[in-house]
Enzyme design. Sequence first.
Site, PDB file in Angstrom:
ATOM      1  CB  ALA A  92      73.692 -33.184  97.974  1.00 40.82           C
ATOM      2  CD  GLU A 144      74.864 -37.396 103.989  1.00 33.37           C
ATOM      3  OE1 GLU A 144      75.590 -37.843 104.903  1.00 33.37           O
ATOM      4  OE2 GLU A 144      75.034 -37.678 102.800  1.00 33.37           O
ATOM      5  CD  GLU A 180      74.986 -40.502  99.672  1.00 29.44           C
ATOM      6  OE1 GLU A 180      74.990 -39.265  99.449  1.00 29.44           O
ATOM      7  OE2 GLU A 180      73.997 -41.097 100.114  1.00 29.44           O
ATOM      8  N   GLY A 233      77.056 -36.758  99.570  1.00 33.42           N
ATOM      9  CA  GLY A 233      76.869 -37.201  98.184  1.00 33.42           C
ATOM     10  C   GLY A 233      78.183 -37.475  97.458  1.00 33.42           C
TER      11      GLY A 233
HETATM   12  N1  CAA Z   1      76.993 -27.581  99.285  1.00 34.32           N
HETATM   13  C1  CAA Z   1      77.086 -26.304  98.882  1.00 34.32           C
HETATM   14  N2  CAA Z   1      78.183 -25.546  99.036  1.00 34.32           N
HETATM   15  C2  CAA Z   1      79.240 -26.112  99.641  1.00 34.32           C
HETATM   16  C3  CAA Z   1      79.221 -27.443 100.087  1.00 34.32           C
HETATM   17  C4  CAA Z   1      78.026 -28.196  99.881  1.00 34.32           C
HETATM   18  N3  CAA Z   1      77.925 -29.493 100.215  1.00 34.32           N
HETATM   19  N4  CAA Z   1      80.416 -27.725 100.654  1.00 34.32           N
HETATM   20  C5  CAA Z   1      81.150 -26.614 100.576  1.00 34.32           C
HETATM   21  N5  CAA Z   1      80.441 -25.632  99.960  1.00 34.32           N
HETATM   22  C6  CAA Z   1      80.872 -24.265  99.678  1.00 34.32           C
HETATM   23  C7  CAA Z   1      80.890 -23.410 100.943  1.00 34.32           C
HETATM   24  O1  CAA Z   1      79.587 -22.947 101.234  1.00 34.32           O
HETATM   25  C8  CAA Z   1      81.844 -22.333 100.557  1.00 34.32           C
HETATM   26  O2  CAA Z   1      81.173 -21.412  99.731  1.00 34.32           O
HETATM   27  P1  CAA Z   1      81.431 -19.798  99.935  1.00 34.32           P
HETATM   28  O3  CAA Z   1      82.896 -19.618  99.643  1.00 34.32           O
HETATM   29  O4  CAA Z   1      80.526 -19.191  98.919  1.00 34.32           O
HETATM   30  O5  CAA Z   1      81.080 -19.517 101.354  1.00 34.32           O
HETATM   31  C9  CAA Z   1      82.868 -23.064  99.664  1.00 34.32           C
HETATM   32  O6  CAA Z   1      82.213 -24.270  99.242  1.00 34.32           O
HETATM   33  C10 CAA Z   1      84.124 -23.442 100.408  1.00 34.32           C
HETATM   34  O7  CAA Z   1      83.747 -24.171 101.559  1.00 34.32           O
HETATM   35  P2  CAA Z   1      84.248 -23.786 103.045  1.00 34.32           P
HETATM   36  O8  CAA Z   1      84.538 -22.325 103.135  1.00 34.32           O
HETATM   37  O9  CAA Z   1      83.234 -24.331 104.003  1.00 34.32           O
HETATM   38  O10 CAA Z   1      85.592 -24.604 103.104  1.00 34.32           O
HETATM   39  P3  CAA Z   1      86.317 -25.192 104.403  1.00 34.32           P
HETATM   40  O11 CAA Z   1      87.641 -25.662 103.946  1.00 34.32           O
HETATM   41  O12 CAA Z   1      86.255 -24.234 105.530  1.00 34.32           O
HETATM   42  O13 CAA Z   1      85.429 -26.462 104.816  1.00 34.32           O
HETATM   43  C11 CAA Z   1      84.203 -28.491 104.392  1.00 34.32           C
HETATM   44  C12 CAA Z   1      85.352 -27.561 103.957  1.00 34.32           C
HETATM   45  C13 CAA Z   1      84.541 -29.124 105.752  1.00 34.32           C
HETATM   46  C14 CAA Z   1      84.068 -29.568 103.336  1.00 34.32           C
HETATM   47  C15 CAA Z   1      82.904 -27.672 104.522  1.00 34.32           C
HETATM   48  O14 CAA Z   1      82.734 -26.928 103.317  1.00 34.32           O
HETATM   49  C16 CAA Z   1      81.670 -28.510 104.723  1.00 34.32           C
HETATM   50  O15 CAA Z   1      81.422 -28.967 105.829  1.00 34.32           O
HETATM   51  N6  CAA Z   1      80.884 -28.698 103.651  1.00 34.32           N
HETATM   52  C17 CAA Z   1      79.629 -29.421 103.714  1.00 34.32           C
HETATM   53  C18 CAA Z   1      79.865 -30.920 103.821  1.00 34.32           C
HETATM   54  C19 CAA Z   1      78.551 -31.642 103.949  1.00 34.32           C
HETATM   55  O16 CAA Z   1      77.805 -31.465 104.892  1.00 34.32           O
HETATM   56  N7  CAA Z   1      78.224 -32.498 102.961  1.00 34.32           N
HETATM   57  C20 CAA Z   1      76.994 -33.235 102.935  1.00 34.32           C
HETATM   58  C21 CAA Z   1      75.953 -32.476 102.169  1.00 34.32           C
HETATM   59  S1  CAA Z   1      74.337 -33.176 102.299  1.00 34.32           S
HETATM   60  C22 CAA Z   1      74.333 -34.490 101.222  1.00 34.32           C
HETATM   61  O17 CAA Z   1      75.307 -34.776 100.560  1.00 34.32           O
HETATM   62  C23 CAA Z   1      73.019 -35.201 101.130  1.00 34.32           C
HETATM   63  C24 CAA Z   1      73.019 -36.437 100.342  1.00 34.32           C
HETATM   64  O18 CAA Z   1      73.473 -37.480 100.760  1.00 34.32           O
HETATM   65  C25 CAA Z   1      72.351 -36.446  99.055  1.00 34.32           C
END
Ligand code: CAA
Length: 260
Positions: free
Chosen positions: A66, A134, A114, A111
């Site tokens: 998400a 999360e 999911e 998400g």
């Molecule tokens: N939401 C919003 N933006 C996201 C995102 C997310 N879940 N995942 C990645 N992005 C964005 C980053 O912010 C980044 O944007 P900018 O270039 O503007 O900074 C872009 O995508 C590229 O990401 P990274 O630079 O972080 O890429 P990376 O290769 O270094 O890392 C990754 C990849 C490990 C997937 C890392 O992006 C990450 O940890 N992302 C978040 C993963 C996460 O926590 N997901 C769970 C979200 S909460 C959820 O899903 C709740 C639910 O159940 C409903």
Amino acid sequence: MTYSNILVEYHEQIATVTINRPKALNALNTVTLQELSQVVHDLANNSSIRVVILTGSGEKAFVAGADIAEMNTKTPMEARSFSQLGQRLMNLIESLPQPVIAAINGFALGGGLELAMACDIRLAGENARFGQPEVNLGIPAGFGGTQRLPRLVGSGRASEILLTADLFDAQEAFRMGLVNRVYPKEDLQEQAMAMAKRIAAKAPIAVQLTKSAIYKGANMDLISGQDYEAEVFALTFHTEDRKHGFRAFLEKTQTEFLGK
Ligand code: CAA
């Protein structure tokens, strides 16, 4: 119809739905959830489509979760609505008449995992990475992950995944039965299409009723599930495809199923 964050392509009787926000690793914000819900709703009413493939655009991600930036400003009530919007989408995908194949082409986190779990069959590229991170953010999974993951991999494994937030690779996902097959990443889309074509060539009503029996039966006791199975079994005896399928077998010929 065009969408800002979703691409839909049609190939014969197969629809490929691509989540298309590669700069945000296809993160699910409200607009994307709404657009995807509309696409799924339209596919449910499109009887010319027999199988759906769901994937993410770009090289890195299926869906990285998400949208964290969007969630950051939400009040508790807005967060509940957002969670329910995601849950409704997952339920809609699960209850779609047509089978849905997830082609997991990179990160499937939060998400994103999911979303993959709401699909019927999960195929992964060998670069895919999975997890429910999360709790790293101070929240639990909110799009059905606490419910579907234990049902798919058992409560012990699901608890480990949901409580440690550890990521794991495609081979580990395969070993725990979370994905059906793992392919070299360059072969994934072709393999997903090949499987979709194999399913699309089967009798569509029988395929849809089989999906329905699996999906509905998962929430029933064994006897009720078998009762439902007997009803859908009987229903197919009204169909032209059942007659053609039986005749082709008995006369040692081939048939093309019409979905009638
Ligand atoms: N939401 C919003 N933006 C996201 C995102 C997310 N879940 N995942 C990645 N992005 C964005 C980053 O912010 C980044 O944007 P900018 O270039 O503007 O900074 C872009 O995508 C590229 O990401 P990274 O630079 O972080 O890429 P990376 O290769 O270094 O890392 C990754 C990849 C490990 C997937 C890392 O992006 C990450 O940890 N992302 C978040 C993963 C996460 O926590 N997901 C769970 C979200 S909460 C959820 O899903 C709740 C639910 O159940 C409903």
